[in-house]
Design an enzyme around this catalytic site. Structure first.
Site, mmCIF file in Angstrom:
data_model
loop_
_atom_site.group_PDB
_atom_site.id
_atom_site.type_symbol
_atom_site.label_atom_id
_atom_site.label_comp_id
_atom_site.label_asym_id
_atom_site.label_seq_id
_atom_site.Cartn_x
_atom_site.Cartn_y
_atom_site.Cartn_z
ATOM 1 N N CYS A 412 0.822 -1.202 0.000
ATOM 2 C CA CYS A 412 0.000 0.000 0.000
ATOM 3 C C CYS A 412 0.862 1.260 0.000
ATOM 4 C CB CYS A 412 -1.018 -0.050 1.131
ATOM 5 S SG CYS A 412 -2.475 0.942 0.746
ATOM 6 N N HIS A 543 -3.673 -5.019 0.293
ATOM 7 C CA HIS A 543 -3.046 -5.596 1.492
ATOM 8 C C HIS A 543 -3.138 -7.122 1.447
ATOM 9 C CE1 HIS A 543 -2.580 -1.872 3.906
ATOM 10 N NE2 HIS A 543 -3.567 -1.453 3.112
ATOM 11 N N GLU A 545 -1.721 -9.171 3.192
ATOM 12 C CA GLU A 545 -1.636 -9.788 4.528
ATOM 13 C C GLU A 545 -3.002 -10.169 5.089
ATOM 14 O OE1 GLU A 545 -1.056 -6.624 3.824
ATOM 15 O OE2 GLU A 545 -1.549 -5.248 5.477
HETATM 16 N N1 GLN Z 1 -1.904 6.511 2.992
HETATM 17 C C1 GLN Z 1 -2.041 5.821 1.752
HETATM 18 C C2 GLN Z 1 -3.407 6.002 1.128
HETATM 19 O O1 GLN Z 1 -4.323 6.380 1.803
HETATM 20 C C3 GLN Z 1 -1.752 4.344 1.919
HETATM 21 C C4 GLN Z 1 -2.725 3.640 2.781
HETATM 22 C C5 GLN Z 1 -2.207 2.361 3.337
HETATM 23 O O2 GLN Z 1 -1.006 2.114 3.323
HETATM 24 N N2 GLN Z 1 -3.089 1.527 3.863
HETATM 25 O O3 GLN Z 1 -3.575 5.767 -0.029
#
Ligand code: GLN
Length: 569
Positions: A412, A543, A545
């Site tokens: 992410c 994600h 995970e």
């Molecule tokens: N802050 C980034 C976004 O909002 C990544 C979010 C995250 O890593 N879950 O896109």
């Protein structure tokens, strides 16, 4: 973008026909004495051994916060935010349930005080209470009960396990205890309460003390709820003398006092519980068929692999997780990245490798010279995150991993920053940034998604990110495609920002492969560098995970850990 409708999955990983009664049974798990004694993994382990009996099991968590979901809480306050497939942002215990049960849980299986009140108030505004005086009691517990029953029925569950957050005696979970009392009063044979209590062994006395547990049982009784079983958490096993004492003074049968000493691995707990016949005892208490044993075969094979890997000093892999939420006061928190850490472990065990996971704070690497310390690791992972703290350090780490060819996995924010680092240092866009940190920057290589702009403008910030499952298509010949062995995947998301497509052609020209995109090609979901230029450099906008399970390691984590091991040899 609209989500693709998907066929619903069965709630239980096991497709064995139900062996139980026609109506669902309910097991409530409450905490006694203090928090932080592993109530969540205890509840998950109970669910796991019941499922291993061939019962259809579902699991719910109730959190006593006013927050409507866990998404608005700082991870250092609350631990990891676990995202369900429907996109609800929940407590990390939901992740434990999914991992221990090897199934996807629906959003209706999670509730908070805030979400319960919100729906009661909405109903009241819709005149659904027919002019009646809406009251905290019984209307709040009734809404809790309605939700629990709906979740159990929709899952066609034989047993629904409901963990009540917090500890008995706290003012804020009293209405949930009232819900237990009302359910038990209505159908005594269908409801069982398990109290997970803590038994201290004070160093100065060296003797296990049962009094705090007795007091907790009385406190529970004062809410009209009686424990049917007590799980005695302690540093050491509970002996028969103390079991007898707890039985007498807490009003439970001695065989229903279950010893739960500290364990080396949380995955041992289901196996230990079965040594104490826990699933049989619960079936007896619930009037379910109690003969036979739980079949923990697959689970035991996983635990055996884990144990073999742990003593395998010849085949080690060391992964640095570079994040920012590691410290609170003098303590180190790894809970914030719980799913990431477990995912690394599952893949390492499956590969027969002993994983060593090192938590490094990104702030340490603001000084570029310190990046040399990264040579000690076989692989580097930058997990998800928000905001500006620690970003220069993360960018330095990513640059180091890219140029020194250390296997890198960015999740992410870890992907967005990998693209940003490439834009700055390879494309030479020195002013490149993400709109999240510097909305006025010249080159917004990472920018806000269209649908998010409005939400931010209206401060509509709770539960409004791009959340939950979305599909992606994978490019032929890519690392991602060979890891997944599939051309289409579905993964869980949680973000507001995305790669700015204006920069995609230039990034591609210089070697960034966008190997996963949304099916319409609009959103960049995976970036990687070709194997000719780097042994393993992959970032995912989603994600992974949240989908890794002990019995189903995640293919991308496995590819990463394997590459790290091979490069580190
Ligand atoms: N802050 C980034 C976004 O909002 C990544 C979010 C995250 O890593 N879950 O896109």
């Amino acid at each position: 973008m609209k989500k693709t409708p998907r066929p619903s999955r069965t709630t239980s990983a096991r497709r064995t026909p139900s062996v139980a009664a026609p109506t669902p049974k309910y097991i409530f798990v409450v905490g006694g004495v203090m928090s932080g004694v592993g109530k969540g993994v205890t509840a998950s382990s109970i669910a796991c051994v019941l499922q291993a009996r061939g019962l259809r099991v579902t699991a719910l968590k109730i959190d006593p916060y006013i927050n409507v979901d866990a998404g608005t809480m700082n991870p250092t306050e609350h631990g990891e935010v676990f995202v369900l497939r429907e996109g609800l942002e929940t407590d990390q215990d939901m992740g434990n349930y999914e991992r221990f049960l090897n199934l996807d849980l629906p959003a209706k299986n999670y509730m908070t005080t805030g979400s319960v009140y919100l729906s009661v108030i909405k109903k009241e505004r819709n005149l659904e209470y027919g002019g009646k005086n809406v009251e905290v009691v019984p209307d709040i517990p009734l809404e809790v009960i309605r939700r629990i029953k709906t979740a159990a029925q929709d899952a066609i569950a034989d047993v629904a396990l409901i963990e009540v957050g917090g500890t008995v005696g706290e003012y804020q979970n009293i209405l949930f205890l009232e819900a237990i009392r009302m359910m038990k009063q209505e159908a005594p044979a269908d409801v069982v309460t398990v109290m997970v209590s803590y038994l201290p062994v004070p160093g100065s006395i060296g003797e296990m003390k049962t009094k705090p547990t007795q007091t907790a049982a009385r406190t529970l009784n004062s809410a009209g709820v009686f424990a049917d079983m007590i799980i005695a958490r302690s540093s050491v096993p509970v002996d028969d003398k103390r079991k007898a004492k707890i039985a007498t003074f807490c009003n439970v049968r001695q065989e229903n006092v279950i010893s739960a000493p500290d364990v080396e691995s949380i995955y041992d707990i289901p196996i230990n519980f079965e040594k104490d016949n826990l699933s049989q005892r619960l079936c007896e208490l619930l009037g379910l068929p109690a003969k036979g044993q739980a079949d923990l075969g697959a689970w035991k094979r996983f635990v055996a692999k884990q144990k073999a890997a742990k003593v395998n000093s010849k085949q080690e892999v060391t992964i640095a997780v570079v994040g920012k939420y590691f410290t609170t006061g003098d303590f180190v928190l790894s809970d914030v990245y719980l799913s990431v850490i477990e995912s690394i472990k599952y893949s390492a065990y499956a590969l027969g490798l002993k994983p060593t996971i090192v938590y490094r704070s990104s702030v340490d690497f603001t000084d570029k010279k310190r990046c040399k310390e990264l040579d000690a690791y076989d692989g580097i992972l930058v997990p998800g995150g928000f905001g500006a703290t620690g970003i220069p350090g993360k960018l330095n780490v990513i640059e180091y991993a890219r140029t020194k060819k250390i296997p890198y996995f960015g999740i992410c924010y870890g992907m967005q920053l990998a693209v940003l680092e490439f834009a700055k240092n390879v494309l030479g866009l020195k002013q490149a940034s993400t709109e999240e940190i510097d909305p006025k920057a010249k080159d917004l290589v990472v920018h806000i998604m269209d649908e998010q702009r409005e939400k931010i403008a209206h401060s509509d910030l709770g539960g409004t990110m791009r959340l939950g499952e979305y599909p992606a298509v994978l490019a032929a010949g890519s690392l991602a495609r060979s890891a997944y062995k599939s051309a289409e995947i579905i993964e869980r998301h949680r973000h507001r920002y995305e790669i700015n497509n204006d920069y995609v052609p230039a990034l591609r020209d210089r070697g960034v492969v966008f190997s996963g995109t949304s099916p319409d090609g609009r959103l960049m979901e995976i970036m990687e560098l070709s194997r000719e230029t780097h042994p393993f450099f992959v970032g995912t906008q989603f994600h992974p995970e949240f989908l890794a399970r002990p019995l189903r390691p995640h293919p991308l984590f496995t590819a990463f850990v394997k590459a790290a091991y091979e490069e580190g040899k």
